[in-house]
Design a protein around this motif. Structure first.
Motif, PDB file in Angstrom:
ATOM      1  N   SER A   1       0.858  -1.188   0.000  1.00  0.00           N
ATOM      2  CA  SER A   1       0.000   0.000   0.000  1.00  0.00           C
ATOM      3  C   SER A   1       0.886   1.227   0.000  1.00  0.00           C
ATOM      4  CB  SER A   1      -0.904   0.023   1.239  1.00  0.00           C
ATOM      5  OG  SER A   1      -0.135   0.178   2.420  1.00  0.00           O
ATOM      6  N   ALA A   2       0.295   2.370  -0.333  1.00  0.00           N
ATOM      7  CA  ALA A   2       1.055   3.616  -0.256  1.00  0.00           C
ATOM      8  C   ALA A   2       1.523   3.900   1.167  1.00  0.00           C
ATOM      9  CB  ALA A   2       0.221   4.769  -0.806  1.00  0.00           C
ATOM     10  N   PRO A   3       0.691   3.713   2.198  1.00  0.00           N
ATOM     11  CA  PRO A   3       1.198   3.925   3.560  1.00  0.00           C
ATOM     12  C   PRO A   3       2.366   3.003   3.908  1.00  0.00           C
ATOM     13  CG  PRO A   3      -1.181   4.004   3.591  1.00  0.00           C
ATOM     14  CD  PRO A   3      -0.787   3.548   2.204  1.00  0.00           C
ATOM     15  N   LEU A   4       2.347   1.767   3.444  1.00  0.00           N
ATOM     16  CA  LEU A   4       3.475   0.871   3.715  1.00  0.00           C
ATOM     17  C   LEU A   4       4.742   1.385   3.058  1.00  0.00           C
ATOM     18  CD1 LEU A   4       4.631  -1.771   4.861  1.00  0.00           C
ATOM     19  CD2 LEU A   4       3.932  -2.895   2.741  1.00  0.00           C
ATOM     20  N   ARG A   5       4.626   1.857   1.816  1.00  0.00           N
ATOM     21  CA  ARG A   5       5.815   2.340   1.111  1.00  0.00           C
ATOM     22  C   ARG A   5       6.342   3.636   1.726  1.00  0.00           C
ATOM     23  NH1 ARG A   5       2.496   0.467  -3.091  1.00  0.00           N
ATOM     24  NH2 ARG A   5       1.710   2.558  -3.572  1.00  0.00           N
ATOM     25  N   ILE A   6       5.433   4.479   2.248  1.00  0.00           N
ATOM     26  CA  ILE A   6       5.856   5.756   2.818  1.00  0.00           C
ATOM     27  C   ILE A   6       6.321   5.600   4.262  1.00  0.00           C
ATOM     28  CG2 ILE A   6       5.066   8.050   3.526  1.00  0.00           C
ATOM     29  CD1 ILE A   6       3.151   7.950   1.083  1.00  0.00           C
ATOM     30  N   PHE A   7       5.497   4.955   5.085  1.00  0.00           N
ATOM     31  CA  PHE A   7       5.763   4.918   6.523  1.00  0.00           C
ATOM     32  C   PHE A   7       6.507   3.669   6.987  1.00  0.00           C
ATOM     33  CE2 PHE A   7       1.950   7.669   6.183  1.00  0.00           C
ATOM     34  CZ  PHE A   7       2.528   8.828   6.684  1.00  0.00           C
ATOM     35  N   GLY A   8       6.437   2.579   6.205  1.00  0.00           N
ATOM     36  CA  GLY A   8       7.116   1.348   6.604  1.00  0.00           C
ATOM     37  C   GLY A   8       8.615   1.530   6.809  1.00  0.00           C
ATOM     38  N   PRO A   9       9.347   2.076   5.840  1.00  0.00           N
ATOM     39  CA  PRO A   9      10.783   2.279   6.042  1.00  0.00           C
ATOM     40  C   PRO A   9      11.099   3.229   7.184  1.00  0.00           C
ATOM     41  CG  PRO A   9      10.237   2.356   3.703  1.00  0.00           C
ATOM     42  CD  PRO A   9       8.940   2.356   4.450  1.00  0.00           C
ATOM     43  N   ARG A  10      10.258   4.235   7.396  1.00  0.00           N
ATOM     44  CA  ARG A  10      10.477   5.171   8.495  1.00  0.00           C
ATOM     45  C   ARG A  10      10.278   4.472   9.841  1.00  0.00           C
ATOM     46  NH1 ARG A  10       9.830  10.662   6.780  1.00  0.00           N
ATOM     47  NH2 ARG A  10       8.606  11.267   8.610  1.00  0.00           N
ATOM     48  N   MET A  11       9.278   3.614   9.926  1.00  0.00           N
ATOM     49  CA  MET A  11       9.061   2.853  11.150  1.00  0.00           C
ATOM     50  C   MET A  11      10.221   1.899  11.406  1.00  0.00           C
ATOM     51  SD  MET A  11       5.003   1.935  11.092  1.00  0.00           S
ATOM     52  CE  MET A  11       3.725   3.201  11.079  1.00  0.00           C
ATOM     53  N   ALA A  12      10.697   1.252  10.340  1.00  0.00           N
ATOM     54  CA  ALA A  12      11.804   0.316  10.490  1.00  0.00           C
ATOM     55  C   ALA A  12      13.054   1.013  11.001  1.00  0.00           C
ATOM     56  CB  ALA A  12      12.080  -0.372   9.156  1.00  0.00           C
ATOM     57  N   ALA A  13      13.308   2.214  10.477  1.00  0.00           N
ATOM     58  CA  ALA A  13      14.502   2.977  10.869  1.00  0.00           C
ATOM     59  C   ALA A  13      14.270   3.833  12.109  1.00  0.00           C
ATOM     60  CB  ALA A  13      14.938   3.867   9.710  1.00  0.00           C
ATOM     61  N   GLN A  14      13.031   3.869  12.578  1.00  0.00           N
ATOM     62  CA  GLN A  14      12.644   4.775  13.665  1.00  0.00           C
ATOM     63  C   GLN A  14      13.097   6.212  13.348  1.00  0.00           C
ATOM     64  OE1 GLN A  14      13.274   3.510  17.686  1.00  0.00           O
ATOM     65  NE2 GLN A  14      11.972   1.720  17.421  1.00  0.00           N
ATOM     66  N   SER A  15      12.803   6.609  12.129  1.00  0.00           N
ATOM     67  CA  SER A  15      13.122   7.948  11.640  1.00  0.00           C
ATOM     68  C   SER A  15      11.798   8.660  11.395  1.00  0.00           C
ATOM     69  CB  SER A  15      13.938   7.871  10.356  1.00  0.00           C
ATOM     70  OG  SER A  15      14.153   9.150   9.803  1.00  0.00           O
ATOM     71  N   PHE A  16      11.471   9.624  12.233  1.00  0.00           N
ATOM     72  CA  PHE A  16      10.129  10.186  12.243  1.00  0.00           C
ATOM     73  C   PHE A  16      10.043  11.622  11.733  1.00  0.00           C
ATOM     74  CE2 PHE A  16      10.196   7.408  16.257  1.00  0.00           C
ATOM     75  CZ  PHE A  16       9.950   6.244  15.513  1.00  0.00           C
ATOM     76  N   SER A  17      11.090  12.114  11.116  1.00  0.00           N
ATOM     77  CA  SER A  17      11.060  13.459  10.577  1.00  0.00           C
ATOM     78  C   SER A  17      11.781  13.472   9.225  1.00  0.00           C
ATOM     79  CB  SER A  17      11.723  14.456  11.548  1.00  0.00           C
ATOM     80  OG  SER A  17      13.080  14.141  11.737  1.00  0.00           O
ATOM     81  N   PRO A  18      11.417  14.402   8.332  1.00  0.00           N
ATOM     82  CA  PRO A  18      10.372  15.407   8.521  1.00  0.00           C
ATOM     83  C   PRO A  18       8.991  14.764   8.577  1.00  0.00           C
ATOM     84  CG  PRO A  18      11.076  15.370   6.243  1.00  0.00           C
ATOM     85  CD  PRO A  18      12.014  14.476   6.977  1.00  0.00           C
ATOM     86  N   ARG A  19       8.048  15.452   9.170  1.00  0.00           N
ATOM     87  CA  ARG A  19       6.711  14.904   9.338  1.00  0.00           C
ATOM     88  C   ARG A  19       6.002  14.812   7.994  1.00  0.00           C
ATOM     89  NH1 ARG A  19       2.922  18.194  13.263  1.00  0.00           N
ATOM     90  NH2 ARG A  19       2.693  19.472  11.385  1.00  0.00           N
ATOM     91  N   LEU A  20       5.459  13.637   7.713  1.00  0.00           N
ATOM     92  CA  LEU A  20       4.719  13.419   6.476  1.00  0.00           C
ATOM     93  C   LEU A  20       3.230  13.226   6.731  1.00  0.00           C
ATOM     94  CD1 LEU A  20       7.163  11.056   4.546  1.00  0.00           C
ATOM     95  CD2 LEU A  20       6.963  13.544   4.439  1.00  0.00           C
ATOM     96  N   GLY A  21       2.852  13.236   7.973  1.00  0.00           N
ATOM     97  CA  GLY A  21       1.447  13.086   8.338  1.00  0.00           C
ATOM     98  C   GLY A  21       1.341  13.057   9.851  1.00  0.00           C
TER      99      GLY A  21
END
Length: 300
Positions: A212-232
């Protein structure tokens, strides 16, 4: 000239797209920083929303809630307080209630202006690239008048029905997106606990039923625990699940998955290291910190 009001995470890149497409833009924002940034790109800075309404032919709004839209559009110095209204149509890209959208459309019509509720999907990346998806509620004439504005910011515009219908479609979108983001956070923490290299999670699932688009956008950020810049922001998804719950209560619909997702979003307010203004990817902390606490309790 096209007017734009509300230069937040989504509004600023949308207004920037208008400039990139060669439109003259007059804009207003409550805080001066984003407005100055847009002015440096060639926009005209308005003193208040009324000035936008008196100088632009079309106007876009991208604000945090329908309450804010009501204030900015119909309050003192608001859009419709202008003595000489030149705008023919307003596109409200904000997400709010369908009832409010219908009310705004009636008030705008009394002033001879078409009001289209036009909430969007795609997040900040789509706003930056001009590839947002728009759910438009209002008259066909109003949607047609707003074509130059839509063409600059959107990949697709679907006229889904009369005033309010765009907002209903958007919260249907948010029912799926809100539960999806929670599921991605849960799965990421689960996979890490199970010993999987979570950096490969999004790419491994790409193209399958879980993609899904959320998986492609937020999945790597969650994996890396990288939460900025804010995308939502968590706060906005929390607000949107509340809109779902309110409409569900009104029409007698069951929304158990949305109810469960809302409880997760609520928990962000109790976490010591994240809050409602955090990026959606920070939700993974709720699960991973809980797992860490479980390990500590088991070893005690």
């Amino acid at each position: 000239m096209i007017g734009f009001v509300g230069l937040g995470d989504m509004g600023l890149p949308m207004a920037s797209r208008l400039l990139a497409e060669g439109h003259e833009v007059i804009a207003w924002n409550r805080s001066p920083g984003p407005l100055s940034a847009l002015e440096e790109k060639g926009a005209v800075a308005a003193a208040d929303p009324a000035e936008v309404m008196s100088r632009a032919e079309l106007v876009g709004l991208c604000l945090s809630s329908h309450d804010t839209v009501e204030t900015v559009a119909f309050g003192p110095s608001g859009l419709f307080s202008a003595t000489d209204i030149t705008a023919r149509a307003v596109a409200d890209f904000s997400t709010g209630s369908a009832e409010a959208a219908r009310r705004f459309a009636d008030r705008a019509e009394d002033k001879g202006v078409a009001w289209v509720d036009a909430p969007v999907s795609g997040g900040v990346p789509a706003a930056e690239s001009g590839e947002l998806i728009v759910f438009a509620g209002g008259t066909a004439e109003g949607v047609g008048m707003l074509a130059p504005l839509f063409e600059a910011v959107a990949a697709r515009v679907t006229h889904v029905g009369p005033s309010g219908a765009g907002q209903v479609m958007k919260i249907c979108n948010q029912m799926i997106a809100a539960t999806n983001v929670v599921a991605i956070a849960e799965a990421t923490a689960f996979a890490r606990k199970a010993g999987v290299d979570v950096d490969t999670l999004a790419s491994a699932l790409a193209g399958g039923f879980a993609d899904s688009a959320p998986l492609r956008i937020f999945g790597p950020r969650m994996a890396a625990q990288s939460f900025s810049p804010r995308l939502g922001a968590i706060s906005l998804m929390r607000k949107d699940t509340g809109l779902v719950q309110a409409l569900a209560a009104e029409i007698g619909a069951e929304v158990p998955l949305t109810d469960a997702a809302r409880r997760v979003y609520d928990r962000a307010g109790d976490h010591p290291d994240i809050d409602f203004n955090s990026d959606l990817s920070a939700l993974v902390r709720l699960y991973e910190d809980a797992l860490t606490q479980t390990d500590e309790d088991a070893g005690a």
